[in-house]
Each structure stands twice: as C-alpha cells, then as structure tokens.
Motif scaffolding. Sequence first.
Motif, PDB file in Angstrom:
ATOM      1  N   ASN A  68      -5.713 -46.999 -10.917  1.00  0.00           N
ATOM      2  CA  ASN A  68      -4.958 -47.407  -9.329  1.00  0.00           C
ATOM      3  C   ASN A  68      -4.646 -46.707  -8.600  1.00  0.00           C
ATOM      4  OD1 ASN A  68      -6.725 -50.142  -9.001  1.00  0.00           O
ATOM      5  ND2 ASN A  68      -6.126 -50.621 -11.404  1.00  0.00           N
ATOM      6  N   LEU A  69      -4.718 -45.676  -7.316  1.00  0.00           N
ATOM      7  CA  LEU A  69      -3.872 -44.486  -6.838  1.00  0.00           C
ATOM      8  C   LEU A  69      -4.037 -44.678  -5.703  1.00  0.00           C
ATOM      9  CD1 LEU A  69      -5.345 -41.575  -9.922  1.00  0.00           C
ATOM     10  CD2 LEU A  69      -2.951 -42.560  -9.484  1.00  0.00           C
ATOM     11  N   TRP A  70      -3.403 -43.343  -4.933  1.00  0.00           N
ATOM     12  CA  TRP A  70      -3.985 -43.666  -3.384  1.00  0.00           C
ATOM     13  C   TRP A  70      -3.767 -44.738  -2.433  1.00  0.00           C
ATOM     14  CZ3 TRP A  70      -2.264 -38.360  -3.318  1.00  0.00           C
ATOM     15  CH2 TRP A  70      -3.367 -37.933  -4.266  1.00  0.00           C
ATOM     16  N   ASP A  71      -4.657 -45.131  -2.002  1.00  0.00           N
ATOM     17  CA  ASP A  71      -4.590 -46.373  -0.905  1.00  0.00           C
ATOM     18  C   ASP A  71      -4.853 -47.739  -2.024  1.00  0.00           C
ATOM     19  OD1 ASP A  71      -5.025 -44.556   1.166  1.00  0.00           O
ATOM     20  OD2 ASP A  71      -7.510 -45.246   1.268  1.00  0.00           O
ATOM     21  N   SER A  72      -5.032 -47.773  -2.841  1.00  0.00           N
ATOM     22  CA  SER A  72      -4.816 -48.800  -4.175  1.00  0.00           C
ATOM     23  C   SER A  72      -2.955 -49.279  -3.487  1.00  0.00           C
ATOM     24  CB  SER A  72      -4.982 -48.964  -5.147  1.00  0.00           C
ATOM     25  OG  SER A  72      -5.741 -48.356  -5.734  1.00  0.00           O
ATOM     26  N   GLY A  73      -2.136 -48.504  -3.230  1.00  0.00           N
ATOM     27  CA  GLY A  73      -0.531 -49.008  -3.551  1.00  0.00           C
ATOM     28  C   GLY A  73      -0.772 -49.814  -1.651  1.00  0.00           C
ATOM     29  N   TRP A  74      -1.139 -49.433  -0.987  1.00  0.00           N
ATOM     30  CA  TRP A  74      -1.335 -49.422   0.613  1.00  0.00           C
ATOM     31  C   TRP A  74      -1.658 -51.052   0.650  1.00  0.00           C
ATOM     32  CZ3 TRP A  74       2.395 -48.185   3.493  1.00  0.00           C
ATOM     33  CH2 TRP A  74       2.435 -47.260   3.385  1.00  0.00           C
ATOM     34  N   TYR A  75      -3.195 -51.417  -0.538  1.00  0.00           N
ATOM     35  CA  TYR A  75      -3.267 -53.108  -0.652  1.00  0.00           C
ATOM     36  C   TYR A  75      -2.926 -53.514  -1.301  1.00  0.00           C
ATOM     37  CZ  TYR A  75      -8.211 -51.684   1.185  1.00  0.00           C
ATOM     38  OH  TYR A  75      -9.075 -50.618   2.011  1.00  0.00           O
ATOM     39  N   ARG A  76      -1.857 -53.207  -2.738  1.00  0.00           N
ATOM     40  CA  ARG A  76      -0.913 -53.448  -3.674  1.00  0.00           C
ATOM     41  C   ARG A  76       0.068 -54.588  -2.473  1.00  0.00           C
ATOM     42  NH1 ARG A  76       0.981 -52.484  -9.443  1.00  0.00           N
ATOM     43  NH2 ARG A  76       2.583 -54.399  -9.341  1.00  0.00           N
ATOM     44  N   LYS A  77       0.220 -53.585  -1.654  1.00  0.00           N
ATOM     45  CA  LYS A  77       1.856 -53.901  -0.198  1.00  0.00           C
ATOM     46  C   LYS A  77       1.288 -55.305   0.142  1.00  0.00           C
ATOM     47  CE  LYS A  77       4.460 -50.319  -0.135  1.00  0.00           C
ATOM     48  NZ  LYS A  77       5.005 -49.584   0.288  1.00  0.00           N
ATOM     49  N   ILE A  78       0.286 -55.239   0.375  1.00  0.00           N
ATOM     50  CA  ILE A  78      -0.868 -56.557   0.883  1.00  0.00           C
ATOM     51  C   ILE A  78      -0.807 -57.669   0.232  1.00  0.00           C
ATOM     52  CG2 ILE A  78      -2.399 -56.797   2.708  1.00  0.00           C
ATOM     53  CD1 ILE A  78      -3.072 -54.564   2.933  1.00  0.00           C
ATOM     54  N   ALA A  79      -1.233 -57.205  -1.141  1.00  0.00           N
ATOM     55  CA  ALA A  79      -1.732 -58.483  -1.950  1.00  0.00           C
ATOM     56  C   ALA A  79      -0.089 -59.101  -2.127  1.00  0.00           C
ATOM     57  CB  ALA A  79      -2.292 -58.447  -3.112  1.00  0.00           C
ATOM     58  N   GLU A  80       0.969 -58.409  -2.118  1.00  0.00           N
ATOM     59  CA  GLU A  80       2.128 -58.676  -2.451  1.00  0.00           C
ATOM     60  C   GLU A  80       3.274 -59.627  -1.316  1.00  0.00           C
ATOM     61  OE1 GLU A  80       3.842 -55.568  -5.299  1.00  0.00           O
ATOM     62  OE2 GLU A  80       2.690 -56.352  -6.472  1.00  0.00           O
TER      63      GLU A  80
ATOM     64  N   ASN B  40       1.179 -50.476   5.538  1.00  0.00           N
ATOM     65  CA  ASN B  40      -0.064 -51.053   5.134  1.00  0.00           C
ATOM     66  C   ASN B  40      -0.880 -51.749   5.855  1.00  0.00           C
ATOM     67  OD1 ASN B  40       1.819 -53.425   5.736  1.00  0.00           O
ATOM     68  ND2 ASN B  40       1.868 -54.357   3.766  1.00  0.00           N
ATOM     69  N   TRP B  41      -0.570 -51.673   6.685  1.00  0.00           N
ATOM     70  CA  TRP B  41      -1.693 -52.744   8.219  1.00  0.00           C
ATOM     71  C   TRP B  41      -2.542 -51.928   8.881  1.00  0.00           C
ATOM     72  CZ3 TRP B  41       4.275 -53.005   9.859  1.00  0.00           C
ATOM     73  CH2 TRP B  41       4.899 -51.627  10.052  1.00  0.00           C
ATOM     74  N   ASN B  42      -2.048 -50.136   8.417  1.00  0.00           N
ATOM     75  CA  ASN B  42      -3.947 -49.924   8.323  1.00  0.00           C
ATOM     76  C   ASN B  42      -4.646 -50.067   7.791  1.00  0.00           C
ATOM     77  OD1 ASN B  42      -4.194 -47.319   9.928  1.00  0.00           O
ATOM     78  ND2 ASN B  42      -4.498 -45.672   7.308  1.00  0.00           N
ATOM     79  N   PHE B  43      -5.222 -51.012   6.637  1.00  0.00           N
ATOM     80  CA  PHE B  43      -5.621 -51.691   5.970  1.00  0.00           C
ATOM     81  C   PHE B  43      -6.398 -52.834   6.533  1.00  0.00           C
ATOM     82  CE2 PHE B  43      -3.528 -48.119   4.040  1.00  0.00           C
ATOM     83  CZ  PHE B  43      -4.008 -47.238   3.317  1.00  0.00           C
ATOM     84  N   PHE B  44      -7.225 -52.886   6.008  1.00  0.00           N
ATOM     85  CA  PHE B  44      -7.784 -54.115   6.600  1.00  0.00           C
ATOM     86  C   PHE B  44      -7.611 -55.360   5.017  1.00  0.00           C
ATOM     87  CE2 PHE B  44      -8.856 -53.077  10.250  1.00  0.00           C
ATOM     88  CZ  PHE B  44      -9.894 -53.918  11.729  1.00  0.00           C
ATOM     89  N   PRO B  45      -7.592 -56.946   4.971  1.00  0.00           N
ATOM     90  CA  PRO B  45      -6.870 -57.219   4.536  1.00  0.00           C
ATOM     91  C   PRO B  45      -6.985 -58.337   3.292  1.00  0.00           C
ATOM     92  CG  PRO B  45      -6.189 -59.273   6.296  1.00  0.00           C
ATOM     93  CD  PRO B  45      -6.917 -57.391   6.593  1.00  0.00           C
TER      94      PRO B  45
ATOM     95  N   ALA C 244      -7.270 -58.198  -0.394  1.00  0.00           N
ATOM     96  CA  ALA C 244      -6.112 -58.449  -0.899  1.00  0.00           C
ATOM     97  C   ALA C 244      -5.793 -59.695  -1.064  1.00  0.00           C
ATOM     98  CB  ALA C 244      -4.889 -57.168  -0.317  1.00  0.00           C
ATOM     99  N   LEU C 245      -6.657 -60.336   0.172  1.00  0.00           N
ATOM    100  CA  LEU C 245      -5.682 -61.583   0.125  1.00  0.00           C
ATOM    101  C   LEU C 245      -6.550 -62.686  -0.940  1.00  0.00           C
ATOM    102  CD1 LEU C 245      -5.703 -62.706   3.993  1.00  0.00           C
ATOM    103  CD2 LEU C 245      -4.333 -62.204   2.847  1.00  0.00           C
ATOM    104  N   LEU C 246      -7.862 -62.046  -0.947  1.00  0.00           N
ATOM    105  CA  LEU C 246      -8.313 -62.512  -2.519  1.00  0.00           C
ATOM    106  C   LEU C 246      -7.552 -62.551  -3.816  1.00  0.00           C
ATOM    107  CD1 LEU C 246     -12.130 -61.893  -2.189  1.00  0.00           C
ATOM    108  CD2 LEU C 246     -11.025 -64.023  -1.503  1.00  0.00           C
ATOM    109  N   VAL C 247      -7.222 -61.313  -4.123  1.00  0.00           N
ATOM    110  CA  VAL C 247      -5.929 -60.354  -5.299  1.00  0.00           C
ATOM    111  C   VAL C 247      -4.648 -61.682  -5.264  1.00  0.00           C
ATOM    112  CG1 VAL C 247      -4.393 -58.630  -5.971  1.00  0.00           C
ATOM    113  CG2 VAL C 247      -6.886 -58.277  -5.533  1.00  0.00           C
ATOM    114  N   ARG C 248      -3.877 -61.304  -3.637  1.00  0.00           N
ATOM    115  CA  ARG C 248      -3.169 -62.278  -3.935  1.00  0.00           C
ATOM    116  C   ARG C 248      -3.099 -63.976  -4.184  1.00  0.00           C
ATOM    117  NH1 ARG C 248       2.001 -62.589  -0.328  1.00  0.00           N
ATOM    118  NH2 ARG C 248       1.835 -64.233   0.116  1.00  0.00           N
TER     119      ARG C 248
END
Length: 352
Positions: A22-34, A49-54, A57-61
């Motif tokens: 889980n590299l690169w953009d995965s970190g941004w999605y993680r920030k959204i999830a958490e 992280n608002w560069n990425f749609f949620p 990440a919401l499902l993971v959250r």
Amino acid sequence: MYVQFGYETHIWGFSDFFNSINLWDSGWYRKIAEGLYVAGTENSDGTANWNFFPMNALLVRAIISVIHVDTYIVASILNTVLLFFALFMAYKYIMLTRNNVNIAVYFSIFMIFGIYTFYYSVFYSESLYLLLLVMAMYFMKKKQYIPMGICGAFLSITRSTGVFFVFVVLAFLIEEYIREGEKKSFIDFIVKSICDYELVLGVMLVPLGLFVHMRYLKIHIGDALAFAHSQVAAFGRTYKGFKVISEGLDSFTSTYLLIFIIIGLAVMFTGVFRKKNYYEMILPIITIVMSGGQTILGSPRYILGSFGFLLYISDDMDKLPRHTRIAIFVIAFFAEMILFHVWAVLKDVILV
C-alpha cells in the motif's frame, strides 16, 4: 502477491506485506479513512487528501470503526473482495449482452492474473469503481434506471470521472431509440425520454454523489472544488490536451505510457465499431482523454479499469487458437509479476 513478495524480500509478516504493497496514493486514502477531510492539514507543497474522492475510504472507515484492524489490511482485503463482486457482475453483464461464458472467463482471468491487477488489492479506488461501473451498466441495459442511478451516484463519489456516466446513458438511449426502428425525430426522442420518470430520476441521481461531496468540501474545507484546485496547486495538473504527446517522448518510461494510451484508444475504437455497442466506449474514452490530457502517469490503470478495454480484448480471445490464448495469458501473468516487483519491492511508480 504475498508469495512473490515473501520470496523476493524474505519478509513473510502479514503486516509487513500489507504495509509494503500500500504505497503512494494509498496513504492519502488512509488519511481519509482515519480522519476524513480537515482544513489546514494540507502539506507545504499543496498536496492534501481532498484531492481524492472518499467512497472507498468511507467503506474502510466503517469497517475499522467496528473491528479495529489495521487500515491497510482492511482496505486490501475489502478491495480484493470487491474485485470478485465486480467479476460476478461482469459475468452477468457479459451474459446479458454477449451470452458467451468464455468471454466472461477470459475477462476474469485478465482481471485476476493480468497486468496491473495488483491495484485491485491495494488501498486505491479501482475495485469499487469497477464494481459500481459494471453494476450501473448492467442495470442500464436491463432498463432498471433507479438502481442504475443509485450505482451512478456512488460511482461519482468514488472517482471524479464517475459523473460522466450520464453520457453513457445518453448514448445508450440514442442507440435503443434507433434500434427500435421508429426514427421519428429528435423532438420525439426527447419527449419519449422525459416521459419516462424512472429514467429521468435515474439520470438525475448520477451526479448526486459528486454534489454531496462538493457540499461537504464547501462546509469543511471552504472550497467546493477543492479536489480540482489541489490538483493544480500540488501537481500542476492543468489540461494540456495533445501537449502530453510531446511530454511522452522525453524518456523511455513516458514513451511506454504514451504507447499504452494509444493502444488503449485503438482497441476501444476498433472494438466498439465492430460490436456496435457505442455506449460501452463513452466512459473509457472520456476517462483516457480527461486523465491523459493532464498527465500520462497512471494511464495503464485507468485504461484497464475502464471495463471496455479488457472487455473488447476478451471478445476476440475465442477467435484465437488455444495455444495463442495460453501464450497471451502466460505473458500477461509474468508481466504482472514484473510490475508488482517494481511496485512493491523496488517501490517505484515509474511504470505504473
């Protein structure tokens, strides 16, 4: 993926494996999830992280709030499961439109063992996007427009290009109108479409996800278009159109990615005109033009995840000799191993 990673790195811990893939953009999605989106948390270079749609990440959250397992582990397992749901829906769509189980099998093999398929088991939006896209197309083909619109709404909050599904619906309606043989007039087509209240409601639902996301950003970030503005501020991604072609010739990697775009467009254009399912081409072409017009990075995963590309490749596999089909699958499998090595072991995004 786990066996290859362990064999190459001699690291067999599950946590190490999930953190390594889980590299690169995965970190941004993680920030959204958490932590969702919080104003003032952008980096000094403008990335946020608002560069990425949620939606993914919401499902993971939602899951980690219940079972308290590491975010990357949950995301990787969830997206792998979503991939198999996507393949099930792809099977239903292929049987509905082509009635050929071999095509469904070929498509599934490509999606599980083919190139760039590691994206469907990392914290990216690929698996969810593919699932929602295929579901929306399946319900559209069955003329169940309310379920189609619901899937479209989630699609438009999963990735920005999802909102363009409305143009897929438009192309589908025009094709259906022409195939019915009436061909009265454009006005007749408009009237007939507007009189179908389920169709109108279904189409109106598609951009709802994007509008909800924009409203949230306006309230919490202060900018409804923060996802677009951060692209420009952080990455300088303005639309360049054909200028990306000249950029695509300045190195081996860029040339490789540019060739991938050209092949992707060629396959989809030739495939769609032979199959006459023009609506299947709309979103893949829009995705390639929109993303490729800004940067050629990421083009392979956008093309392969557009559904249309591998669908048309799979369409023609039956026409090939058995030994040729086997050779194609073997080459795709080992190419994926090389790409996964570049991604997870070398930790290089250069070819992906």
